[in-house]
Design a protein around this motif. Structure first.
Motif, mmCIF file in Angstrom:
data_model
loop_
_atom_site.group_PDB
_atom_site.id
_atom_site.type_symbol
_atom_site.label_atom_id
_atom_site.label_comp_id
_atom_site.label_asym_id
_atom_site.label_seq_id
_atom_site.Cartn_x
_atom_site.Cartn_y
_atom_site.Cartn_z
ATOM 1 N N MET A 1 109.762 -1.023 -21.961
ATOM 2 C CA MET A 1 110.248 -0.658 -20.622
ATOM 3 C C MET A 1 109.508 0.592 -20.159
ATOM 4 S SD MET A 1 113.982 0.615 -21.948
ATOM 5 C CE MET A 1 114.002 -0.721 -23.138
ATOM 6 N N ASP A 2 109.768 0.998 -18.944
ATOM 7 C CA ASP A 2 109.081 2.168 -18.415
ATOM 8 C C ASP A 2 109.657 3.455 -19.008
ATOM 9 O OD1 ASP A 2 107.875 4.027 -16.072
ATOM 10 O OD2 ASP A 2 106.917 2.051 -16.128
ATOM 11 N N LEU A 3 108.902 4.520 -18.834
ATOM 12 C CA LEU A 3 109.178 5.799 -19.480
ATOM 13 C C LEU A 3 110.610 6.291 -19.260
ATOM 14 C CD1 LEU A 3 108.192 8.383 -20.953
ATOM 15 C CD2 LEU A 3 107.359 9.200 -18.740
ATOM 16 N N ALA B 1 103.219 -0.178 -17.123
ATOM 17 C CA ALA B 1 102.959 -1.032 -15.959
ATOM 18 C C ALA B 1 103.119 -0.276 -14.653
ATOM 19 C CB ALA B 1 103.899 -2.236 -15.989
ATOM 20 N N SER B 2 103.957 0.755 -14.641
ATOM 21 C CA SER B 2 104.189 1.538 -13.420
ATOM 22 C C SER B 2 103.006 2.422 -13.053
ATOM 23 C CB SER B 2 105.423 2.422 -13.608
ATOM 24 O OG SER B 2 105.180 3.378 -14.632
ATOM 25 N N GLY B 3 102.107 2.592 -14.014
ATOM 26 C CA GLY B 3 101.001 3.509 -13.822
ATOM 27 C C GLY B 3 101.231 4.829 -14.519
ATOM 28 N N GLY C 1 107.418 3.963 -24.312
ATOM 29 C CA GLY C 1 108.082 2.804 -23.732
ATOM 30 C C GLY C 1 107.255 1.534 -23.840
ATOM 31 N N ARG C 2 105.985 1.690 -24.184
ATOM 32 C CA ARG C 2 105.079 0.554 -24.326
ATOM 33 C C ARG C 2 105.430 -0.217 -25.610
ATOM 34 N NH1 ARG C 2 99.223 0.395 -22.814
ATOM 35 N NH2 ARG C 2 98.186 -1.131 -24.153
ATOM 36 N N MET C 3 105.582 -1.529 -25.509
ATOM 37 C CA MET C 3 105.902 -2.319 -26.694
ATOM 38 C C MET C 3 104.834 -2.142 -27.767
ATOM 39 S SD MET C 3 106.667 -6.417 -27.143
ATOM 40 C CE MET C 3 104.985 -6.981 -27.485
#
Length: 403
Positions: A127-129, A160-162, A167-169
């Protein structure tokens, strides 16, 4: 050989951008020798197709309880899927899926299967940070760990949000390595050293002839494979055989004669926890070995034999804390003779074979054994594959170390 070899892995994929990495993850599981079945949430199909995962896993992919396009199609049994698995991995585990896992919100096939699972469950968050650091997410991590699930921590990197951060798998190769390390740490014989003898010995008559027997070595090699699969470091001292093993935990020491096997056993004996003497060692050897091939001349030919060293007796005399297991192949008065060997050789356990039993003996895929311990407790087993007999022997060893 990977600890994942032969394992049945249920891979649950939820709807996050990291789902695209699961193609590589499936391939790595297959390469490790695992059997893979994939369950997808409906949302995950927006990121990777079932066709891709079905092709890579060589199994149909499930994503709903039944096929809505076929009224005659049977339902996809989530309980059956859960009981099939040796391991379940949920990757990516999105914030939404983690929340459902925590609260038992069972609105899709993946969560229903998760709630039915009796095997170890690993989850790899993605998920995102800010979502990863949110108090509710951290609380879910804590609860899932308390439920007995095992978290594969997310990694830091571009999201993915930039944004860039945690949070990266975890990368597929890191997920596989994490699971392998975790399973290896928990293996019941991790840290134990086991010495196993296997196969026949050949006692030379001349450079081309020998005295030997029909042992294939399969029983000893199956024991070695079973021991290594449980985490033990194995020293396999083997006479001439066509049997093979590929586990990196097995160190094969090839020998030919009883004397070579004797020397090899004593070389390693002081440092091992268990000895399983499954080899069919020659009791006698030619007293004099011809240096050149003996010519066929006389109508009769006499070979004078002398006793070989009794390997198991010598190990019993030097025994300190080792758990010593011998084999006995008898044709008469089996139980009485086996009990005498226990006393004479200072054994903790003997595995008795009888040539009177159909399906037992040299060169067969099956064996029928009777276990007799040092207290003379007798346990007769049914006819089984040699692999199953090997597992039974290792069960005795694990029970010993629980005491």
């Amino acid at each position: 050989m990977s600890v994942l070899s032969g394992k049945k892995i249920l891979l649950g994929i939820s709807g996050g951008i990291a789902a695209y990495k699961t193609a590589s993850l499936v391939r790595l599981f297959i390469k490790a020798g695992a059997h893979v079945q994939v369950i997808m949430t409906p949302a995950s199909k927006d990121f990777i197709t079932p066709l891709t995962l079905s092709t890579l896993s060589k199994n149909p992919v499930f994503s709903s309880f039944y096929n809505q396009d076929d009224e005659n199609e049977k339902w996809n049994n989530h309980v059956e899927l859960a009981l099939w698995a040796d391991l379940m991995i949920i990757a990516p585990a999105t914030a939404n899926t983690l929340s459902k896992m925590t609260n038992g919100s069972c609105d899709n096939l993946l969560i229903a299967t998760y709630l039915s699972a009796k095997c170890p469950v690993y989850f790899a968050p993605a998920m995102d940070l800010d979502m990863y650091k949110h108090a509710s997410t951290i609380a879910n991590f804590t609860l899932l760990n308390q439920y007995g699930n095992i978290m594969i921590p997310a990694e830091s990197g571009e999201l993915a949000s930039g944004l860039s951060g945690e949070g990266r798998m975890a990368e597929p190769e890191h997920i596989v390595a994490f699971i392998e390390d975790d399973l290896n740490r928990k293996l019941p014989l991790k840290g134990k050293k086991i010495l196993i003898t296997a196969g026949p010995t050949y006692e030379a008559i001349d450079p081309v002839r020998f005295v030997g027997n029909h042992s294939s070595g399969k029983m000893g090699f199956d024991i070695a494979s079973s021991a290594a699969s449980l985490g033990a470091s194995v020293i396999l001292i083997s006479g001439p055989t066509h049997c093979k093993v590929s586990n990196s935990l097995i160190n094969i020491i090839p020998v030919i004669s009883a004397e070579e096997m004797y020397q090899a056993c004593h070389q390693f004996y002081a440092d091992v926890d268990v000895v399983i003497a499954a080899a069919a060692v020659a009791d006698y050897k030619p007293k004099n070995v011809a240096l050149q091939k003996i010519k066929k001349a006389a109508d009769s030919f006499v070979i004078e034999l002398e006793k070989t060293k009794d390997i198991l007796t010598s190990l019993g005399l030097e025994k300190k804390n080792q758990f010593l297991i011998g084999f006995a192949l008898e044709t008469e008065n089996e139980i009485e003779n086996a009990k005498l060997k226990i006393q004479k050789k200072n054994l903790d356990l003997i595995v008795l074979n009888s040539l009177q039993d159909e399906g037992a003996g040299f060169g067969k895929a099956t064996n029928k054994v009777t276990f007799i311990d040092k207290n003379f407790f007798v346990e007769e087993m049914e006819l089984k594959s040699k692999e199953a007999v090997a597992d039974d022997i290792l069960s005795k060893i694990m029970k010993h170390f629980e005491m």
